[in-house]
Write an enzyme that holds these catalytic residues in place. Structure first.
Site, PDB file in Angstrom:
ATOM      1  CB  CYS A  33      -0.941   0.007   1.192  1.00 54.70           C
ATOM      2  SG  CYS A  33      -1.942  -1.461   1.302  1.00 54.70           S
ATOM      3  CG  HIS A  48      -3.066   3.308   2.938  1.00 52.32           C
ATOM      4  ND1 HIS A  48      -3.674   3.020   1.742  1.00 52.32           N
ATOM      5  CD2 HIS A  48      -3.020   2.131   3.625  1.00 52.32           C
ATOM      6  CE1 HIS A  48      -3.992   1.741   1.704  1.00 52.32           C
ATOM      7  NE2 HIS A  48      -3.605   1.177   2.842  1.00 52.32           N
ATOM      8  CG  ASN A  78      -6.641  -0.880   1.744  1.00 49.93           C
ATOM      9  OD1 ASN A  78      -5.978  -0.378   0.826  1.00 49.93           O
ATOM     10  ND2 ASN A  78      -6.095  -1.454   2.795  1.00 49.93           N
TER      11      ASN A  78
HETATM   12  O1  UT7 Z   1      -3.607  -1.378   3.784  1.00 47.60           O
HETATM   13  C1  UT7 Z   1      -3.107  -1.936   4.947  1.00 47.60           C
HETATM   14  C2  UT7 Z   1      -3.776  -3.202   5.216  1.00 47.60           C
HETATM   15  N1  UT7 Z   1      -4.877  -3.318   6.090  1.00 47.60           N
HETATM   16  C3  UT7 Z   1      -5.200  -2.568   7.149  1.00 47.60           C
HETATM   17  O2  UT7 Z   1      -4.710  -1.525   7.413  1.00 47.60           O
HETATM   18  C4  UT7 Z   1      -6.272  -3.122   8.048  1.00 47.60           C
HETATM   19  C5  UT7 Z   1      -6.035  -2.758   9.473  1.00 47.60           C
HETATM   20  N2  UT7 Z   1      -6.988  -3.426  10.384  1.00 47.60           N
HETATM   21  C6  UT7 Z   1      -8.289  -3.091  10.387  1.00 47.60           C
HETATM   22  O3  UT7 Z   1      -8.738  -2.224   9.652  1.00 47.60           O
HETATM   23  C7  UT7 Z   1      -9.183  -3.798  11.394  1.00 47.60           C
HETATM   24  O4  UT7 Z   1      -8.388  -4.565  12.260  1.00 47.60           O
HETATM   25  C8  UT7 Z   1     -10.245  -4.711  10.710  1.00 47.60           C
HETATM   26  C9  UT7 Z   1     -11.258  -3.842  10.007  1.00 47.60           C
HETATM   27  C10 UT7 Z   1      -9.573  -5.651   9.736  1.00 47.60           C
HETATM   28  C11 UT7 Z   1     -10.972  -5.517  11.768  1.00 47.60           C
HETATM   29  O5  UT7 Z   1     -11.554  -4.653  12.737  1.00 47.60           O
HETATM   30  P1  UT7 Z   1     -11.395  -4.966  14.288  1.00 47.60           P
HETATM   31  O6  UT7 Z   1     -12.156  -3.944  15.014  1.00 47.60           O
HETATM   32  O7  UT7 Z   1      -9.915  -5.075  14.563  1.00 47.60           O
HETATM   33  O8  UT7 Z   1     -12.127  -6.345  14.424  1.00 47.60           O
HETATM   34  P2  UT7 Z   1     -11.555  -7.733  14.983  1.00 47.60           P
HETATM   35  O9  UT7 Z   1     -10.579  -8.316  14.044  1.00 47.60           O
HETATM   36  O10 UT7 Z   1     -11.137  -7.539  16.396  1.00 47.60           O
HETATM   37  O11 UT7 Z   1     -12.857  -8.617  14.974  1.00 47.60           O
HETATM   38  C12 UT7 Z   1     -13.947  -8.345  15.870  1.00 47.60           C
HETATM   39  C13 UT7 Z   1     -15.065  -9.320  15.561  1.00 47.60           C
HETATM   40  C14 UT7 Z   1     -14.603 -10.776  15.469  1.00 47.60           C
HETATM   41  O12 UT7 Z   1     -15.610 -11.577  15.997  1.00 47.60           O
HETATM   42  P3  UT7 Z   1     -15.483 -12.134  17.518  1.00 47.60           P
HETATM   43  O13 UT7 Z   1     -14.228 -12.954  17.550  1.00 47.60           O
HETATM   44  O14 UT7 Z   1     -15.437 -10.927  18.387  1.00 47.60           O
HETATM   45  O15 UT7 Z   1     -16.733 -12.937  17.679  1.00 47.60           O
HETATM   46  C15 UT7 Z   1     -14.550 -11.030  13.988  1.00 47.60           C
HETATM   47  O16 UT7 Z   1     -14.743 -12.386  13.650  1.00 47.60           O
HETATM   48  O17 UT7 Z   1     -15.640  -9.005  14.301  1.00 47.60           O
HETATM   49  C16 UT7 Z   1     -15.700 -10.197  13.495  1.00 47.60           C
HETATM   50  N3  UT7 Z   1     -15.612  -9.806  12.108  1.00 47.60           N
HETATM   51  C17 UT7 Z   1     -16.671  -9.469  11.373  1.00 47.60           C
HETATM   52  N4  UT7 Z   1     -17.978  -9.404  11.670  1.00 47.60           N
HETATM   53  C18 UT7 Z   1     -18.818  -8.990  10.698  1.00 47.60           C
HETATM   54  C19 UT7 Z   1     -14.488  -9.699  11.341  1.00 47.60           C
HETATM   55  N5  UT7 Z   1     -14.825  -9.283  10.107  1.00 47.60           N
HETATM   56  C20 UT7 Z   1     -16.176  -9.129  10.096  1.00 47.60           C
HETATM   57  C21 UT7 Z   1     -17.100  -8.731   9.137  1.00 47.60           C
HETATM   58  N6  UT7 Z   1     -18.404  -8.671   9.473  1.00 47.60           N
HETATM   59  N7  UT7 Z   1     -16.730  -8.371   7.882  1.00 47.60           N
END
Ligand code: UT7
Length: 347
Positions: free
Chosen positions: A132, A272, A302
């Site tokens: 990225c 970004h 993204n």
């Molecule tokens: O370009 C550079 C590359 N990428 C990034 O910069 C991404 C950086 N990270 C992020 O943007 C965030 O970490 C995410 C958007 C990927 C995830 O958000 P989060 O607030 O960190 O969520 P999490 O990974 O802690 O997940 C929380 C919950 C989980 O469920 P449980 O274990 O609490 O039951 C996930 O399974 O949300 C669940 N979850 C979803 N639920 C509904 C993960 N993805 C989804 C989804 N829809 N799409």
């Protein structure tokens, strides 16, 4: 932020009394494919919801390449637009640099495909892979080639079709990404406008948090690799989130200082577009209002290397950037890579 042993710097200081030649942006272009996937569309594919995606990421829609569109097809449209805006003919380009993690093929480079399609036979052409961060890395690299005299006019493109790498059954990644391209034509300028400072850095020890394991020399694209979905993108989202928030605010501060400015001088930051919450965390750490940041993640998701030039293009089109404004571009991504560039807008 780690101290920057791997960081490179552009000379920020003007020689007393002598106008310094800088690399300036002469024209911009951007393209996003017409096909749009809304959050509700994705909620029909995987177990997710508009509410989750919006509150956790800020994304509402993303553009996705059609089956016949490869990365160079997106790039060539953005590139031609940038050339037209700059009033530069393709045959006068000395350099084409494409930042991408999703080239049309392993080689030849997408930059070479672009050189042929634009009709730029005099231009050296190569791809740059910093995930990225590729566009900002590319802008800084091309800027150095311009000020050293290696090139007079350069085309820098950030273009991606990440939709081809994503697992459309994995809700943790497929809701985040989109396809697109952005391009900038750079030329040497003695007007006091252009690039004042650039920093590039990397932390290879965090390479595992964001990767596509199969398809390279370590793990060729075998049926077993495909069955195990190792040709798809893997991401530890929380780790990337923390790395970004820990690294980028310090990177922006240091780049601004190397430009000889203070944070109060900065008119606009083009970050970004990975997650609205990451941008908000950066704003909070830098004690800046969100109005100082360009945000268009709601429309594109993204788009990796395309995200900064797409946001920059929209900010200029929308009248948020004017000649002599002080702008900072900042990116981070797989590698783990990071880069920032401070420039005074205009030719
Ligand atoms: O370009 C550079 C590359 N990428 C990034 O910069 C991404 C950086 N990270 C992020 O943007 C965030 O970490 C995410 C958007 C990927 C995830 O958000 P989060 O607030 O960190 O969520 P999490 O990974 O802690 O997940 C929380 C919950 C989980 O469920 P449980 O274990 O609490 O039951 C996930 O399974 O949300 C669940 N979850 C979803 N639920 C509904 C993960 N993805 C989804 C989804 N829809 N799409």
């Amino acid at each position: 932020m780690r101290s920057p042993p791997a960081a490179a710097e552009l000379s920020p200081m003007a020689v007393h009394g002598v106008a310094q030649t800088r690399a300036a942006v002469l024209g911009l272009g951007a393209y996003a494919p017409p096909k749009v996937l809304t959050n509700d569309d994705l909620a029909r594919l995987v177990d997710t919801s508009d509410e989750w995606i919006t509150t956790r990421t800020g994304i509402k829609r993303r553009h996705v390449a059609g089956p016949d569109q490869a990365t160079s097809d997106l790039a060539v449209i953005a590139a031609q637009q940038a050339l037209d805006a700059a009033a530069v003919r393709a045959q006068d380009l000395d350099l084409i640099l494409v930042g991408t993690a999703t080239p049309d093929m392993l080689f030849p480079a997408t930059a070479c495909l672009l050189q042929e399609r634009l009709g730029a036979p005099q231009a050296g052409a190569f791809d740059l892979l910093a995930a990225c961060s590729s566009f900002v890395y590319g802008l800084i690299s091309a800027g150095q080639m311009l000020t050293s005299g290696l090139a007079r006019t350069a085309l820098v493109v950030g273009a991606e079709t990440l939709s081809r790498l994503v697992d459309w059954k994995d809700r943790t990644t497929c809701v985040l990404i989109g396809d697109g391209a952005g391009a900038a034509v750079l030329g040497a300028s003695d007007t006091g406008r252009g690039i004042y400072a650039g920093m590039v850095g990397a932390d290879g020890s965090a390479g595992n948090v964001l990767k596509v394991p199969a398809g390279g020399s370590r793990m060729p694209m075998t049926r077993e690799a495909i069955d195990r979905k190792l040709h798809r993108g893997y991401m530890d989202g929380q780790a990337v989130f923390k790395l970004a928030v820990r690294t980028v605010p310090g990177l922006i501060r240091e780049t601004v200082a190397r430009a000889g400015w203070t944070m109060e001088h900065v008119d606009l930051i083009v970050p970004h577009q990975a997650n609205l919450r990451i941008i908000e965390a950066m704003a909070s750490q830098l004690h800046l209002p969100m109005e100082k940041f360009v945000v268009n993640i709601q429309e594109y998701g993204n788009t990796s290397a395309a995200s900064v030039p797409l946001a920059l293009f929209e900010a200029v089109q929308g009248g948020r950037i004017h000649d002599d404004d002080r702008i900072v571009l900042a990116a981070f991504g797989g590698g783990f890579t990071y880069a920032a560039c401070a420039l005074v807008w205009g030719k």
